[in-house]
Design a protein around this motif. Structure first.
Motif, PDB file in Angstrom:
ATOM      1  N   PRO A  80       0.842  -1.214   0.000  1.00 54.64           N
ATOM      2  CA  PRO A  80       0.000   0.000   0.000  1.00 54.64           C
ATOM      3  C   PRO A  80       0.871   1.256   0.000  1.00 54.64           C
ATOM      4  CG  PRO A  80       0.082  -0.944   2.199  1.00 54.64           C
ATOM      5  CD  PRO A  80       0.926  -1.837   1.327  1.00 54.64           C
ATOM      6  N   LEU A  81       1.290   1.658  -1.196  1.00 56.04           N
ATOM      7  CA  LEU A  81       2.345   2.676  -1.297  1.00 56.04           C
ATOM      8  C   LEU A  81       1.928   4.082  -0.878  1.00 56.04           C
ATOM      9  CD1 LEU A  81       4.594   1.937  -4.382  1.00 56.04           C
ATOM     10  CD2 LEU A  81       4.760   1.132  -2.043  1.00 56.04           C
ATOM     11  N   GLU A  82       0.659   4.357  -0.800  1.00 59.38           N
ATOM     12  CA  GLU A  82       0.291   5.692  -0.314  1.00 59.38           C
ATOM     13  C   GLU A  82       0.233   5.697   1.216  1.00 59.38           C
ATOM     14  OE1 GLU A  82       0.411   7.909  -2.723  1.00 59.38           O
ATOM     15  OE2 GLU A  82       0.609   6.171  -4.046  1.00 59.38           O
ATOM     16  N   SER A  83       0.140   4.494   1.796  1.00 58.57           N
ATOM     17  CA  SER A  83      -0.086   4.418   3.246  1.00 58.57           C
ATOM     18  C   SER A  83       1.161   4.722   4.081  1.00 58.57           C
ATOM     19  CB  SER A  83      -0.607   3.028   3.618  1.00 58.57           C
ATOM     20  OG  SER A  83      -1.803   2.771   2.936  1.00 58.57           O
ATOM     21  N   GLY A  84       2.341   4.456   3.554  1.00 64.65           N
ATOM     22  CA  GLY A  84       3.573   4.734   4.305  1.00 64.65           C
ATOM     23  C   GLY A  84       3.720   6.233   4.580  1.00 64.65           C
ATOM     24  N   PRO A  85       3.727   7.061   3.511  1.00 65.67           N
ATOM     25  CA  PRO A  85       3.807   8.506   3.741  1.00 65.67           C
ATOM     26  C   PRO A  85       2.629   9.032   4.565  1.00 65.67           C
ATOM     27  CG  PRO A  85       4.318   8.001   1.450  1.00 65.67           C
ATOM     28  CD  PRO A  85       3.862   6.718   2.083  1.00 65.67           C
ATOM     29  N   ARG A  86       1.439   8.451   4.336  1.00 67.37           N
ATOM     30  CA  ARG A  86       0.271   8.900   5.104  1.00 67.37           C
ATOM     31  C   ARG A  86       0.435   8.587   6.586  1.00 67.37           C
ATOM     32  NH1 ARG A  86      -4.865   6.626   2.400  1.00 67.37           N
ATOM     33  NH2 ARG A  86      -4.169   7.480   0.429  1.00 67.37           N
ATOM     34  N   ALA A  87       0.985   7.416   6.890  1.00 69.58           N
ATOM     35  CA  ALA A  87       1.236   7.049   8.289  1.00 69.58           C
ATOM     36  C   ALA A  87       2.251   8.009   8.908  1.00 69.58           C
ATOM     37  CB  ALA A  87       1.734   5.611   8.379  1.00 69.58           C
ATOM     38  N   ALA A  88       3.286   8.349   8.134  1.00 76.59           N
ATOM     39  CA  ALA A  88       4.304   9.283   8.636  1.00 76.59           C
ATOM     40  C   ALA A  88       3.650  10.620   8.974  1.00 76.59           C
ATOM     41  CB  ALA A  88       5.400   9.477   7.591  1.00 76.59           C
ATOM     42  N   GLU A  89       2.785  11.058   8.075  1.00 75.64           N
ATOM     43  CA  GLU A  89       2.102  12.336   8.271  1.00 75.64           C
ATOM     44  C   GLU A  89       1.196  12.304   9.503  1.00 75.64           C
ATOM     45  OE1 GLU A  89      -0.145  15.494   5.363  1.00 75.64           O
ATOM     46  OE2 GLU A  89       0.806  13.691   4.584  1.00 75.64           O
ATOM     47  N   ALA A  90       0.595  11.128   9.761  1.00 74.53           N
ATOM     48  CA  ALA A  90      -0.307  10.986  10.917  1.00 74.53           C
ATOM     49  C   ALA A  90       0.464  10.836  12.229  1.00 74.53           C
ATOM     50  CB  ALA A  90      -1.221   9.778  10.711  1.00 74.53           C
ATOM     51  N   GLY A  91       1.794  10.809  12.140  1.00 73.91           N
ATOM     52  CA  GLY A  91       2.611  10.770  13.359  1.00 73.91           C
ATOM     53  C   GLY A  91       3.000   9.373  13.804  1.00 73.91           C
ATOM     54  N   ALA A  92       3.014   8.391  12.860  1.00 75.81           N
ATOM     55  CA  ALA A  92       3.427   7.023  13.224  1.00 75.81           C
ATOM     56  C   ALA A  92       4.746   7.070  13.991  1.00 75.81           C
ATOM     57  CB  ALA A  92       3.560   6.169  11.968  1.00 75.81           C
ATOM     58  N   THR A  93       4.808   6.291  15.082  1.00 75.76           N
ATOM     59  CA  THR A  93       6.014   6.305  15.918  1.00 75.76           C
ATOM     60  C   THR A  93       7.016   5.232  15.498  1.00 75.76           C
ATOM     61  OG1 THR A  93       4.730   4.977  17.482  1.00 75.76           O
ATOM     62  CG2 THR A  93       4.932   7.341  17.947  1.00 75.76           C
ATOM     63  N   ALA A  94       6.503   4.140  14.870  1.00 78.25           N
ATOM     64  CA  ALA A  94       7.380   3.070  14.371  1.00 78.25           C
ATOM     65  C   ALA A  94       6.660   2.378  13.218  1.00 78.25           C
ATOM     66  CB  ALA A  94       7.676   2.056  15.472  1.00 78.25           C
ATOM     67  N   MET A  95       7.440   1.808  12.296  1.00 77.16           N
ATOM     68  CA  MET A  95       6.797   1.124  11.154  1.00 77.16           C
ATOM     69  C   MET A  95       7.812   0.172  10.508  1.00 77.16           C
ATOM     70  SD  MET A  95       4.395   2.850   8.273  1.00 77.16           S
ATOM     71  CE  MET A  95       5.535   4.078   7.625  1.00 77.16           C
ATOM     72  N   LEU A  96       7.284  -0.924   9.936  1.00 77.66           N
ATOM     73  CA  LEU A  96       8.079  -1.779   9.045  1.00 77.66           C
ATOM     74  C   LEU A  96       7.138  -2.496   8.086  1.00 77.66           C
ATOM     75  CD1 LEU A  96       9.583  -4.915  10.908  1.00 77.66           C
ATOM     76  CD2 LEU A  96       7.350  -3.956  11.304  1.00 77.66           C
ATOM     77  N   ASP A  97       7.708  -3.061   7.025  1.00 73.18           N
ATOM     78  CA  ASP A  97       6.845  -3.790   6.088  1.00 73.18           C
ATOM     79  C   ASP A  97       6.813  -5.266   6.460  1.00 73.18           C
ATOM     80  OD1 ASP A  97       9.475  -4.224   5.138  1.00 73.18           O
ATOM     81  OD2 ASP A  97       8.786  -4.515   3.081  1.00 73.18           O
ATOM     82  N   LEU A  98       5.678  -5.900   6.165  1.00 70.78           N
ATOM     83  CA  LEU A  98       5.463  -7.305   6.531  1.00 70.78           C
ATOM     84  C   LEU A  98       6.002  -8.193   5.419  1.00 70.78           C
ATOM     85  CD1 LEU A  98       1.922  -6.846   8.068  1.00 70.78           C
ATOM     86  CD2 LEU A  98       4.054  -7.335   9.291  1.00 70.78           C
ATOM     87  N   SER A  99       7.260  -8.554   5.518  1.00 76.08           N
ATOM     88  CA  SER A  99       7.880  -9.364   4.472  1.00 76.08           C
ATOM     89  C   SER A  99       8.098 -10.809   4.906  1.00 76.08           C
ATOM     90  CB  SER A  99       9.206  -8.749   4.033  1.00 76.08           C
ATOM     91  OG  SER A  99      10.038  -8.581   5.151  1.00 76.08           O
ATOM     92  N   ASP A 100       8.357 -11.029   6.171  1.00 76.79           N
ATOM     93  CA  ASP A 100       8.707 -12.382   6.624  1.00 76.79           C
ATOM     94  C   ASP A 100       7.620 -13.029   7.479  1.00 76.79           C
ATOM     95  OD1 ASP A 100      11.111 -12.246   5.298  1.00 76.79           O
ATOM     96  OD2 ASP A 100      12.207 -11.470   7.011  1.00 76.79           O
ATOM     97  N   GLY A 101       6.581 -12.310   7.838  1.00 79.63           N
ATOM     98  CA  GLY A 101       5.496 -12.843   8.665  1.00 79.63           C
ATOM     99  C   GLY A 101       5.161 -11.872   9.792  1.00 79.63           C
TER     100      GLY A 101
END
Ligand SMILES: Nc1ncnc2c1ncn2[C@@H]1O[C@H](COP(=O)(O)OP(=O)(O)OP(=O)(O)O)[C@@H](O)[C@H]1O
Ligand SMILES: Cc1ncc(C[n+]2csc(CCOP(=O)(O)O)c2C)c(N)n1
Ligand SMILES: [Mg+2]
Length: 338
Positions: free
Chosen positions: A216-237
């Motif tokens: 969901p490529l629009e969601s990363g920047p949107r999460a950053a804008e909403a003040g996300a404190t931590a994030m990673l992509d679900l690649s391994d489970g």
């Protein structure tokens, strides 16, 4: 004869590097960049003060099979798509916007030119379809190898600041965006011997989750804008990736089974067909390239995120993930070497 060969078609060995480039570069177009493929390096204008960079490789028989036990043939288009999606996902996971890629493609000599063309089309289509913003091919490399291997490097930039794995705080909300478990349900279908002919339309859609993942490529920047404190992509489970975020942030994540059961329900037709447990795919399946993020509890969380729990306590060694209060195994996710 191997699966790459189509005897009626020309092969990469008989048209050579410049012939291959003549086929794939027009597909990539590479417009709107300072300098695209053709010189010793591509040139990309930097719009902000920070450049994000990430690299990922997919290899035949490790990350895809040209022919699966089910009988399904893996399209070159989908291999191009997946390599693009997987790399753009890591830029997304930083809260960034992908801007450009370089592609290193290693191929057996008998690979048909038609295969390379389809690969390039799939890659270009992913760049175009997955992002609302232009992402250019800046260059790449070609090589001869025993099996197909694709290494893509993606560049990106941030506008609202990058989001690391390490900023989650007790009291934050835990949320996911994108698919969870679908790619590994698709992999299980592809691996089920001689099953392709009996896949329903619903099951074919699940297989697409493996072959054509949608970060969901629009969601990363949107999460950053909403003040996300931590994030990673679900690649391994989900469990292993949640553990990574928890470890980096030195917190515990208390997840709820109910929102996770909603993800599992969507995979029930595949679970019924295979006689497997859909929740196993949700908890331990990789390659969906969705996002796991934490937000302050008063943040306005982008609507495409589903809340799956909260950040519980600081510290604690070992397993830091609970579901409905029960400690989860976080060692079961995907590892290339085990
Ligand atoms: N050969 C390497 N040399 C230097 N750093 C590496 C190497 N392999 C991995 N890393 C770094 O180690 C960290 C963990 O790697 P990993 O591949 O698990 O993360 P990732 O790139 O987010 O994975 P994924 O592709 O599954 O999303 C990343 O920051 C990655 O850049
Ligand atoms: C033939 C075949 N065997 C296994 C798998 C499953 N698989 C490969 S890589 C990966 C995690 C992400 O990797 P990375 O961490 O490199 O991004 C997973 C779950 C597959 N797709 N095809
Ligand atoms: Mg990642």
């Amino acid at each position: 004869m191997t699966d790459h060969v189509q005897t009626s078609e020309r092969t990469v060995a008989n048209i050579g590097e410049s012939g291959i480039l003549q086929v794939i570069l027009p597909i990539f177009k590479s417009q709107g960049v300072v300098l695209g493929p053709g010189d010793d390096a591509g040139v990309l204008q930097i719009r902000t003060g920070e450049v994000l960079v990430t690299v990922d490789t997919i290899v035949e028989d490790q990350d895809f099979r040209l022919k699966w036990p089910s009988g399904a043939v893996h399209e070159a288009f989908d291999i191009g798509w997946k390599s693009a999606a997987q790399n753009l996902s890591d830029i997304n996971a930083m809260g960034g916007q992908p801007t450009g890629v370089v592609i290193s493609l290693s191929l057996p000599g008998e690979t048909s030119i038609g295969w390379v063309e389809d690969f390039a089309r799939g890659f270009a289509q992913a760049l175009h379809e997955l992002s609302e913003h232009p992402i250019v091919v800046l260059g790449g490399d070609l090589g001869l190898s025993k099996e197909i291997s694709v290494t893509t490097t993606a560049l990106g930039e941030t506008s609202k600041g990058r989001v690391l794995r390490s900023g989650a705080k007790p009291g934050d909300v835990v949320a996911v965006a994108g698919r969870v478990g679908m790619a590994s349900a698709g992999l299980a279908l592809l691996d089920k011997p001689d099953s392709e002919h009996s896949w329903s339309r619903a099951l074919r859609r699940v297989v697409q989750g493996q072959c054509r993942p949608v970060p969901p490529l629009e969601s990363g920047p949107r999460a950053a804008e909403a003040g996300a404190t931590a994030m990673l992509d679900l690649s391994d489970g989900l469990m292993i990736d949640a553990q990574r975020l928890a470890t980096a942030s030195e917190v515990t994540l208390a997840l709820d089974s109910q929102p996770l059961a909603d993800f599992a329900r969507r995979l029930q037709p595949a679970a019924d067909f295979l006689g497997e447990e859909a929740m196993q795919w949700v908890l331990y399946g990789g390659e969906d390239f969705g996002l796991l993020a934490t937000f302050p509890k008063d943040a306005t969380i982008p609507e495409e995120f589903s809340i799956i729990g909260k950040v519980a306590t600081t510290g604690s060694k070992g397993t830091a993930i609970t579901i409905d209060g029960e400690q989860m195994s976080t060692s079961e996710g995907f590892d290339h070497f085990s």
